[in-house]
Each structure stands twice: as C-alpha cells, then as structure tokens.
Motif scaffolding. Structure first.
Motif, short mmCIF file in Angstrom:
data_model
loop_
_atom_site.label_atom_id
_atom_site.label_comp_id
_atom_site.label_asym_id
_atom_site.label_seq_id
_atom_site.Cartn_x
_atom_site.Cartn_y
_atom_site.Cartn_z
N ILE A 82 1.37 6.81 -2.19
CA ILE A 82 2.08 5.37 -2.17
C ILE A 82 1.00 4.60 -1.38
CG2 ILE A 82 3.87 4.00 -0.94
CD1 ILE A 82 4.79 6.27 -3.18
N VAL A 83 0.45 3.32 -1.87
CA VAL A 83 -0.52 2.73 -1.43
C VAL A 83 -0.12 1.33 -0.98
CG1 VAL A 83 -2.93 1.67 -2.00
CG2 VAL A 83 -2.21 3.90 -2.67
N GLY A 84 -0.29 0.81 0.08
CA GLY A 84 0.13 -0.53 0.67
C GLY A 84 -1.11 -1.38 1.00
N GLY A 85 -1.17 -2.60 0.31
CA GLY A 85 -2.17 -3.38 0.53
C GLY A 85 -2.30 -4.29 -0.51
N GLY A 86 -3.71 -5.07 -0.77
CA GLY A 86 -3.84 -5.88 -2.02
C GLY A 86 -4.29 -5.29 -2.93
#
Length: 301
Positions: free
Chosen positions: A64-68
């Motif tokens: 699960i990747v959070g960012g732009g």
C-alpha cells in the motif's frame, strides 16, 4: 492478506497530515477488514530504498503506497513482473494513477476502499524495458516540468500555480522535436512541439489521465505548433481536456512504437519526472501486467 504500507510523508497531502494519527487509522482500517498490516512512514529521499526493499522481500501479498504519482510509479516499477498487489493512497498533486483505478481522492476514504477492495490487473508499458504507468513525453510538457522545477512551492496549490506559470514560460520558446517512428500503424517522421506516449488514451478528461486502464494500447500524441496561436490553442485544449479535439494533434493507438530522435539536448519526462534524454526508444504496451487493488464495485477485473 498480508499488506505492507509505505507512506511518503513529503507527498503533497501528507505534508499537512498528522502522520502518526494516519498510521494508526490505516492500521485500524486494514486490521478491521481482516488483513495483517504493517507500515513505514519515510521521507521523500528514502522512498525509493524503502519500496525496493519491500518489493524484493517476502512474506507479504501487497504493498500500500501513499504519495504522489512519482512514488506510485516507483512502486509499480519495482512490482512489475511480481505476483504482488499494489494499492494506491493518493497523497500527491494530480494523483493520475489513482484516478485511473477509480480510487477516491480522499485519503481516508481511499484506505477504506483498499481495505475492502478486490484484485485487478491493469496495463503497464515499458520504455527500453523500463516500466512506467502514465506517460513518456518529449518537448513542451517536459519543458514545462523543467521550468516548474526552477520555481519554489511547498503545497499542492502552490505546485498547480507553479505549473501554470511554467506553461506560460514554455510558450515563449516552443521546442522543436525531430523524430522518426516505426509502429504497427505505420512509419513516419516529422518535427513536433510535443510528442507524448500514454498508457492508453487520455480521452476527454480535464485532468490528463486514462479512464480505461485495461485498454491494451499505447496512445501516441504528435503535436505540431507552427505559430504562437497554435501553441496557445494547444495549451488551452490540454488544460481543458479537449486535447483529442485539437486540429494540431495527430493521435493513434499502437501496441509498440520505436522512436529515433535527431538531437540529444531535448527535454524528456517519464511519469512527470525529468529523465536523461533517450535517443532510441522502444516502447511497448503490456496488457494487464500490473496487479492492483481497486474498489469492490469497480468494473476492472
């Protein structure tokens, strides 16, 4: 599932988020949905190493990747060819890939959708065997990115404002991209202000993302701009989602295209980041090559 979270605390939305509280919220949401969840919150300069280490590891089913979009592109690239799922928490400026997957742009709602979502497979192209998720561009768009990087901004709205100013700076001296191309739709050559290769067609979206991530094709955009009025007209079409209606744009779809550029000093970008110029590029679409998590009600499979 066993899920590993990597959150880029320097991503646009996360800059103003209590990340300790968000970490706890994410853990609660995924745990309540029956998953095992562990999460690392890292600085932007540490994101690549954290993603690579996680992707090469074992003992998990998805990341699960959070960012732009830059962070998401990194993760997608490292997961390419692996039987691991990618979940996207949209914490950037444009969040183009999250839009393609139908993920809510509210980060808390996105957590709920991912925790209760389902697996799907979407297209992922490569350029000289390097994976990307959105677009390879040469000329005006890449020059705009270069001009924007000269400006100072520290928020999502600041980045949007800087992009607008950078577009005006770009219009003052239009790039001249000379290229020969070969594809299954035919061969050609010419001089263009912008060349773009997208992961499926962008269609008529005001924000330049593809809403058909399983289309199985590359979108090829060749933009001529012989005078200032043409350039301004193209810029307005681009910013208002009418790119495909522009009389200055040649558009076609292919499975594979080879590009040979005549100069080495042109501006190029990949998924929104400037790259070292590529003189000979082989770009191929790989249908449904990337495993992702989408909302349960999605029509993606």
């Amino acid at each position: 599932m066993r899920l590993k979270g990597i959150f880029n605390r320097d991503g646009g939305t996360f800059k103003t988020t209590d990340m300790d509280a968000f970490h706890r919220l994410a853990t609660d949401i995924f745990t309540d949905a029956g998953h095992e969840f562990d999460c690392d919150i890292v600085a932007g300069k540490e994101v690549k190493a954290a993603i690579e280490k996680t992707a090469d590891g074992s003992g998990f089913d998805g990341m699960i990747v959070g960012g732009g979009d830059g962070t998401v592109s990194l993760a997608a690239g490292f997961l390419h060819g692996k039987e691991k799922l990618l979940g996207v928490v949209p914490a950037g400026t444009m969040n183009l890939f999250a839009r393609s997957l139908g993920i809510s742009l509210d980060i808390e709602e996105a957590l709920q959708e991912l925790a209760n979502g389902k697996p799907a497979r979407v297209d992922m192209p490569t350029i000289n065997d390097r994976p990307f998720i959105h677009q390879f561009s040469v000329g005006m768009h890449a020059t705009m990115i270069k001009n924007r990087e000269k400006l100072d901004y520290d928020s999502r709205l600041g980045k949007i404002s800087a992009s607008t100013r950078a577009w005006f700076d770009t219009l003052k001296q239009v790039p001249d991209v000379r290229v020969r191309y070969q594809s299954d739709r035919g061969d050609g050559e010419g001089s263009f202000a912008l060349l773009g290769i997208s992961n499926n067609r962008i269609h008529h979206n005001a924000v330049p993302f593809s809403d058909r991530p399983q289309g199985g094709k590359l979108g090829v955009y060749l933009v001529k701009a012989s005078d200032f009025d043409n350039v301004v007209g193209f810029a307005m079409d681009y910013l208002t989602g009418h790119l495909e209606d522009s009389e200055n744009v040649t558009l076609f779809e292919v499975d594979r295209i080879t590009l040979d550029f005549s100069a080495t000093d042109m501006d190029q970008s990949l998924d929104g980041d400037l790259i070292e110029p590529i003189i000979h590029a082989v770009i191929e679409q790989h249908p449904r090559a990337l495993h992702v998590i989408v909302p349960d009600g999605s029509n993606l499979v």
